[in-house]
Design a protein around this motif. Structure first.
Motif, PDB file in Angstrom:
ATOM      1  N   ILE A   2     -44.599  -0.528  24.052  1.00  0.00           N
ATOM      2  CA  ILE A   2     -45.413   0.692  24.072  1.00  0.00           C
ATOM      3  C   ILE A   2     -44.651   1.782  24.821  1.00  0.00           C
ATOM      4  CG2 ILE A   2     -47.570   1.738  24.850  1.00  0.00           C
ATOM      5  CD1 ILE A   2     -48.040  -0.270  22.670  1.00  0.00           C
ATOM      6  N   LYS A   3     -44.685   2.991  24.269  1.00  0.00           N
ATOM      7  CA  LYS A   3     -44.006   4.131  24.892  1.00  0.00           C
ATOM      8  C   LYS A   3     -45.028   5.137  25.418  1.00  0.00           C
ATOM      9  CE  LYS A   3     -39.803   3.748  22.105  1.00  0.00           C
ATOM     10  NZ  LYS A   3     -38.822   4.482  21.255  1.00  0.00           N
ATOM     11  N   SER A   4     -44.564   6.102  26.151  1.00  0.00           N
ATOM     12  CA  SER A   4     -45.451   7.179  26.614  1.00  0.00           C
ATOM     13  C   SER A   4     -45.969   7.934  25.399  1.00  0.00           C
ATOM     14  CB  SER A   4     -44.688   8.133  27.535  1.00  0.00           C
ATOM     15  OG  SER A   4     -44.272   7.476  28.704  1.00  0.00           O
ATOM     16  N   MET A   5     -47.312   8.058  25.324  1.00  0.00           N
ATOM     17  CA  MET A   5     -47.961   8.580  24.126  1.00  0.00           C
ATOM     18  C   MET A   5     -48.645   9.917  24.403  1.00  0.00           C
ATOM     19  SD  MET A   5     -47.280   6.014  22.087  1.00  0.00           S
ATOM     20  CE  MET A   5     -48.263   6.448  20.652  1.00  0.00           C
ATOM     21  N   ILE A   6     -48.884  10.637  23.321  1.00  0.00           N
ATOM     22  CA  ILE A   6     -49.686  11.865  23.378  1.00  0.00           C
ATOM     23  C   ILE A   6     -50.536  11.926  22.114  1.00  0.00           C
ATOM     24  CG2 ILE A   6     -47.807  13.258  22.369  1.00  0.00           C
ATOM     25  CD1 ILE A   6     -48.873  15.623  24.076  1.00  0.00           C
ATOM     26  N   ALA A   7     -51.821  12.250  22.271  1.00  0.00           N
ATOM     27  CA  ALA A   7     -52.705  12.496  21.120  1.00  0.00           C
ATOM     28  C   ALA A   7     -52.877  14.002  21.007  1.00  0.00           C
ATOM     29  CB  ALA A   7     -54.046  11.809  21.310  1.00  0.00           C
ATOM     30  N   MET A  17     -53.130  12.374  27.257  1.00  0.00           N
ATOM     31  CA  MET A  17     -51.961  11.670  27.778  1.00  0.00           C
ATOM     32  C   MET A  17     -52.400  10.775  28.921  1.00  0.00           C
ATOM     33  SD  MET A  17     -49.205  14.852  27.751  1.00  0.00           S
ATOM     34  CE  MET A  17     -48.144  14.108  28.984  1.00  0.00           C
ATOM     35  N   ASP A  18     -51.541   9.877  29.303  1.00  0.00           N
ATOM     36  CA  ASP A  18     -51.816   9.036  30.466  1.00  0.00           C
ATOM     37  C   ASP A  18     -51.555   9.821  31.754  1.00  0.00           C
ATOM     38  OD1 ASP A  18     -52.203   6.034  31.349  1.00  0.00           O
ATOM     39  OD2 ASP A  18     -50.606   6.852  32.590  1.00  0.00           O
ATOM     40  N   ALA A  19     -52.274   9.426  32.817  1.00  0.00           N
ATOM     41  CA  ALA A  19     -52.145  10.114  34.109  1.00  0.00           C
ATOM     42  C   ALA A  19     -50.701  10.169  34.582  1.00  0.00           C
ATOM     43  CB  ALA A  19     -53.005   9.402  35.153  1.00  0.00           C
ATOM     44  N   ARG A  20     -49.919   9.151  34.276  1.00  0.00           N
ATOM     45  CA  ARG A  20     -48.535   9.103  34.749  1.00  0.00           C
ATOM     46  C   ARG A  20     -47.687  10.179  34.074  1.00  0.00           C
ATOM     47  NH1 ARG A  20     -51.534   5.298  34.532  1.00  0.00           N
ATOM     48  NH2 ARG A  20     -51.695   3.631  36.086  1.00  0.00           N
ATOM     49  N   SER A  21     -47.854  10.340  32.767  1.00  0.00           N
ATOM     50  CA  SER A  21     -47.100  11.381  32.074  1.00  0.00           C
ATOM     51  C   SER A  21     -47.642  12.772  32.390  1.00  0.00           C
ATOM     52  CB  SER A  21     -47.110  11.127  30.562  1.00  0.00           C
ATOM     53  OG  SER A  21     -46.342   9.978  30.250  1.00  0.00           O
ATOM     54  N   LYS A  24     -43.568  21.173  36.295  1.00  0.00           N
ATOM     55  CA  LYS A  24     -44.268  22.472  36.306  1.00  0.00           C
ATOM     56  C   LYS A  24     -44.797  22.899  34.944  1.00  0.00           C
ATOM     57  CE  LYS A  24     -41.966  24.084  40.492  1.00  0.00           C
ATOM     58  NZ  LYS A  24     -41.498  22.725  40.877  1.00  0.00           N
ATOM     59  N   GLY A  25     -45.300  21.909  34.183  1.00  0.00           N
ATOM     60  CA  GLY A  25     -45.994  22.218  32.944  1.00  0.00           C
ATOM     61  C   GLY A  25     -45.235  21.911  31.675  1.00  0.00           C
ATOM     62  N   PHE A  26     -43.992  21.455  31.765  1.00  0.00           N
ATOM     63  CA  PHE A  26     -43.247  21.081  30.563  1.00  0.00           C
ATOM     64  C   PHE A  26     -43.476  19.604  30.268  1.00  0.00           C
ATOM     65  CE2 PHE A  26     -41.045  24.898  31.977  1.00  0.00           C
ATOM     66  CZ  PHE A  26     -40.922  25.595  30.780  1.00  0.00           C
ATOM     67  N   VAL A  27     -43.944  19.317  29.060  1.00  0.00           N
ATOM     68  CA  VAL A  27     -44.383  17.966  28.720  1.00  0.00           C
ATOM     69  C   VAL A  27     -43.241  16.969  28.918  1.00  0.00           C
ATOM     70  CG1 VAL A  27     -45.159  16.466  26.842  1.00  0.00           C
ATOM     71  CG2 VAL A  27     -46.194  18.718  27.168  1.00  0.00           C
ATOM     72  N   THR A  28     -43.538  15.960  29.726  1.00  0.00           N
ATOM     73  CA  THR A  28     -42.531  14.983  30.131  1.00  0.00           C
ATOM     74  C   THR A  28     -43.146  13.592  30.117  1.00  0.00           C
ATOM     75  OG1 THR A  28     -41.554  16.631  31.622  1.00  0.00           O
ATOM     76  CG2 THR A  28     -40.921  14.330  31.968  1.00  0.00           C
ATOM     77  N   ALA A  29     -42.431  12.632  29.577  1.00  0.00           N
ATOM     78  CA  ALA A  29     -42.887  11.242  29.621  1.00  0.00           C
ATOM     79  C   ALA A  29     -42.619  10.658  30.998  1.00  0.00           C
ATOM     80  CB  ALA A  29     -42.166  10.418  28.551  1.00  0.00           C
ATOM     81  N   ALA A  30     -43.562   9.886  31.495  1.00  0.00           N
ATOM     82  CA  ALA A  30     -43.381   9.254  32.799  1.00  0.00           C
ATOM     83  C   ALA A  30     -42.178   8.317  32.800  1.00  0.00           C
ATOM     84  CB  ALA A  30     -44.643   8.487  33.188  1.00  0.00           C
ATOM     85  N   THR A  31     -41.882   7.752  31.647  1.00  0.00           N
ATOM     86  CA  THR A  31     -40.739   6.835  31.561  1.00  0.00           C
ATOM     87  C   THR A  31     -39.402   7.553  31.703  1.00  0.00           C
ATOM     88  OG1 THR A  31     -40.954   7.015  29.160  1.00  0.00           O
ATOM     89  CG2 THR A  31     -41.927   5.075  30.204  1.00  0.00           C
ATOM     90  N   ASP A  32     -39.409   8.877  31.647  1.00  0.00           N
ATOM     91  CA  ASP A  32     -38.164   9.634  31.829  1.00  0.00           C
ATOM     92  C   ASP A  32     -37.783   9.762  33.300  1.00  0.00           C
ATOM     93  OD1 ASP A  32     -38.037   9.978  29.126  1.00  0.00           O
ATOM     94  OD2 ASP A  32     -38.711  12.069  29.125  1.00  0.00           O
ATOM     95  N   LEU A  33     -38.719   9.413  34.190  1.00  0.00           N
ATOM     96  CA  LEU A  33     -38.470   9.584  35.618  1.00  0.00           C
ATOM     97  C   LEU A  33     -38.294   8.235  36.296  1.00  0.00           C
ATOM     98  CD1 LEU A  33     -41.167  12.310  36.457  1.00  0.00           C
ATOM     99  CD2 LEU A  33     -38.830  12.636  35.654  1.00  0.00           C
TER     100      LEU A  33
END
Length: 764
Positions: free
Chosen positions: A305-310, A475-479, A487-496
């Motif tokens: 499973i990856k960081s998701m967005i609906a 999105m999930d709280a982590r992402s 600062k507002g640019f959509v980022t996956a939590a797995t990138d950090l």
């Protein structure tokens, strides 16, 4: 990542899957040393079967009459439910009934209206013996998890996200009518549902949260109806790799699959959770039997499973964040085009591509809230991502709502709340507002990312008919925290690369002991209910006539129509204790002319019911009667009801709110025609309010403002033929067919009597 298997499967010892095909069956028989596998017996080995049968009061294992262990409602449903039950003879709450105040909590909205409802709830708890949870203390589902759910129980709630399967409780969200039946010691009647195994294996990657898993599942099963009206039973070795809060975060989102309910196998982690909350005795181990059969399997490899967005406007409109960022322009263009088709106001400028800055998607708001996002672990891990950072002082804002005061207390005690505040995030009290349009409405043309349950059109509180529209992505709280850190640019939590810190949680029950009014089985019948000026009784509703003439007052051809579109949430919610006032909002954001059309035809019905001519209010109606009489000479204004109807392809996705049906009835609505109903609960709401739930496979041959004649409709409801004749009236009669899918005997009588209130008044 996720695979669907529709052929069914056997689960051996709760671990090994054998799909229902010749090769696998032979392998399973060899493993068991048997010549034959008894599928019917294996179906009885699911967790779902045992819980359902333990609560079934009928002698028929296929047609269930369920009595629940407890009920739950919040402050935009409990007034109407209690008012309905009062009209039907309520004297006491026969089982624990929890009244929470987490939706209309902002008493600055609507004058005295919201707090009047709260005090009505408190007085009802005193009078009938209920449990009253004051505003800001807990969101409904968090309180039920902490204080009421237990292994093997069943709970019915008047909120669609009533899901406590991860705690071993089969919980169902329904419209208020079904709770009224329980309050009157009646039963919840359903055919035995199919059971789909949700087989979890593997372990989530670092940074992947429960919303990611939930959205991935929703994206696979919603559109094809794979689990519709079925039980999702979570099994498999992957469960042991998830904390209980992680499981509840997945579980609460099963509502968005359109399943009936959910249940999980339980283990020592569930025991520890219940013990932490002072309820160890509510634990027992739940597992499927040695060989259990499932009607289908959703195979989920958690490790993939990856960081998701609906994306707007549905939880099933899912992408991986990686996919979104790689194909940003193409995906946003598709979302824009799909969304534009849904807009009734075609002049709206729906735009997402203008959110692109330096080839990255910028959002103006983030929210972590409610029963899905506001739990302790989600907030702790979001704080870990943001620790030492700033969300910035530009447009982007971040609001965090812990799901209960005990959760907030622990976050304050261990410093997590303080760390979040230092980043610029605002930490607020327990409130469901961001989920249903009652709080944090973004600015026009703004995009909000939320760890909440839904992102339907206008669910965030905008008013497109007033040329104001904003939108939500889930999105999930982590992402969301990773996005806030950027600062507002959509980022996956797995990138950090983050060192996640979850301090030990300590539940402080004293918070509830000092504020919750708990009086189950201790009601005082002499207690007076406290009414505010907005709390009104239900209007009188007539029984079903022998024949019907229906005016088509709205015709909606969208693939799916949500309950938010049928009756909006947000600002309209303050009027849910006032049936007449609330009905003015019906379809207001989808078809603003509906209310006027319905009221016009309702004038004729009101005149008819008191013996006046129905034609004075509507001269076209006299022409319709004359055309019908040419072929059906026996019809007259005494035996023929006159009302409105709605056609929609697939209405009722989303909320359990009964008002999506009751508002139609208050306005004189007598029927829906649909290709199918999105959820069981919406269809049940129609029936409980005496609105006929017709289905029709063919494209409609009628338009808005046309008239439809249905002869002998009362007889058809009673005798339940395979098809029911109906006619479009346009100078002549054009025949077509509708039907009503399976009705219980009780549902037949409710429809004949005109609504559940009438049914109970007549003691049928």
């Amino acid at each position: 990542m996720i695979k669907l298997h529709g052929e069914g499967a056997y689960l051996l010892h709760g671990d090994e899957l054998y799909f229902d095909n010749k090769e696998s069956n032979e392998e399973l028989k060899a493993k068991l040393g048997k010549e034959h596998i008894d599928k019917e017996e294996a179906k009885k080995q699911t967790i779902a079967y045992s819980i359902l049968q333990n609560h079934n009061k009928s002698k028929d294992s296929e047609n269930l009459n369920i009595k629940f262990d407890a009920l739950a409602s919040h402050d935009i449903t409990f007034v109407g439910i209690i008012q309905t039950a009062r009209a039907s003879g309520l004297t006491k709450f026969p089982i624990p009934y929890v009244l929470t105040n987490c939706h209309n909590s902002l008493c600055a909205v609507g004058g005295t209206i919201n707090e009047d409802d709260h005090l009505f709830g408190l007085s009802a708890a005193k009078k009938y013996g209920g449990i009253y949870v004051p505003p800001h203390l807990a969101v409904i589902h968090q309180y039920m998890r902490e204080m009421m759910a237990g292994c093997g129980k069943m709970i019915l709630g008047s909120d669609s996200h009533t899901r406590y399967g991860a705690l071993g409780t089969m919980a169902i969200g329904e419209g208020g009518g079904e709770l009224v039946k329980q309050l009157l010691s009646q039963t919840y009647d359903i055919s035995y549902p199919g059971v789909i195994g949700i087989y979890l294996t593997g372990k989530p990657q670092k940074g992947i949260g429960p919303q990611d898993v939930a959205l991935a599942i929703i994206g696979e099963v919603f559109k094809n109806g794979f689990v519709k009206n079925k039980v999702m039973e979570f099994v498999g070795p992957g469960i042991e790799n998830l904390s209980v809060e992680y499981r509840t975060g997945i579980d609460v989102m099963t509502t968005e699959t359109t399943c009936l309910t959910s249940i999980w196998k339980t283990d020592s982690k569930v025991c520890d959770y219940l013990e932490l909350h002072g309820r160890k005795d509510d634990y027992k181990e739940l597992n499927p039997g040695s060989v259990a059969y499932y009607d289908g399997i959703v195979y989920v490899d958690l490790s993939k499973i990856k960081s998701m967005i609906a994306m707007p406007f549905h939880p099933s409109n899912v992408y991986t964040i990686e996919e979104l960022n790689t194909n940003l322009y193409d995906i946003l263009d598709k979302v824009e085009r799909d969304a534009q088709k849904r807009m009734s106001n075609k002049n709206l400028n729906f735009s997402l591509k203008d959110k692109i800055r330096d080839n990255r998607l910028y959002v103006e708001q983030g929210c972590i809230a409610g029963c899905a996002g506001g739990n302790y672990e989600n907030i702790c891990e979001a704080s870990s991502i943001l620790k030492g950072k700033s969300i910035g002082n530009d447009e982007f804002t971040l609001n965090v709502y812990p799901s209960s005061q005990p959760v907030y207390y622990s976050l304050a005690q261990n410093g997590i709340a303080g760390e979040l505040m230092q980043t610029g995030a605002i930490v607020k009290t327990a409130f469901c507002g961001p989920c249903f349009g009652g709080g944090d409405t973004p600015a026009n043309n703004s995009l909000s990312i939320r760890h909440t349950t839904r992102n339907f059109p206008n669910r965030e509180g905008s008013k497109p008919n007033d040329d104001q529209l904003s939108y939500v992505a889930l999105m999930d709280a982590r992402s969301i925290a990773a996005t806030a850190a950027n600062k507002g640019f959509v980022t996956a939590a797995t990138d950090l690369d983050v060192n996640y810190n979850i301090p030990k949680y300590y539940f402080n029950k004293t918070i509830y002991d000092n504020r919750v009014y708990s009086a189950f089985d201790k009601g005082n019948s002499d207690e007076e209910l406290r009414f505010g000026p907005n709390i009104k009784n239900w209007p009188d509703m007539p029984e079903l006539a022998d024949n019907l003439i229906l005016k088509v007052c709205s015709l909606i051809k969208d693939p799916v129509t949500t309950t938010d579109e049928l009756i909006p949430s947000g600002d309209a919610s303050s009027y849910r204790s006032n049936p007449l006032k609330l009905s003015e909002f019906t379809l207001s954001r989808k078809d603003p002319e509906y209310v006027g059309r319905s009221k016009q035809i309702q004038k004729s019905e009101k005149d008819r019911l008191v013996g006046k001519s129905p034609f004075d209010a509507n001269r076209d109606l006299e022409k319709v009667f004359n055309v019908v009489k040419e072929e059906f000479g026996s019809i007259n204004t005494s035996n023929t009801g006159i009302g409105s109807m709605i056609y929609a392809v697939k209405p009722g996705d989303g909320s359990a709110r009964e008002q999506a049906a009751s508002c139609q009835k208050v306005l004189g609505g007598y029927a829906n025609i649909a290709r199918e109903y999105a959820t069981k609960r919406y269809r049940s709401n129609l029936i409980n309010w005496g609105v006929l739930p017709f289905v029709m496979e063919d494209e409609p041959q009628f338009e808005c403002d046309d008239y439809i004649f249905i002869p002998n409709v009362r007889k058809a409801v009673t005798e339940r033929p395979a098809e029911i004749d109906a006619y479009v009236v346009k100078g002549s009669l054009k025949k077509f067919s509708v039907k009503i899918d399976k009705l219980t005997e009780k549902e037949v009588n409710i429809l004949l009597d005109g609504c559940l209130i009438n049914y109970n008044k007549t003691d049928k």
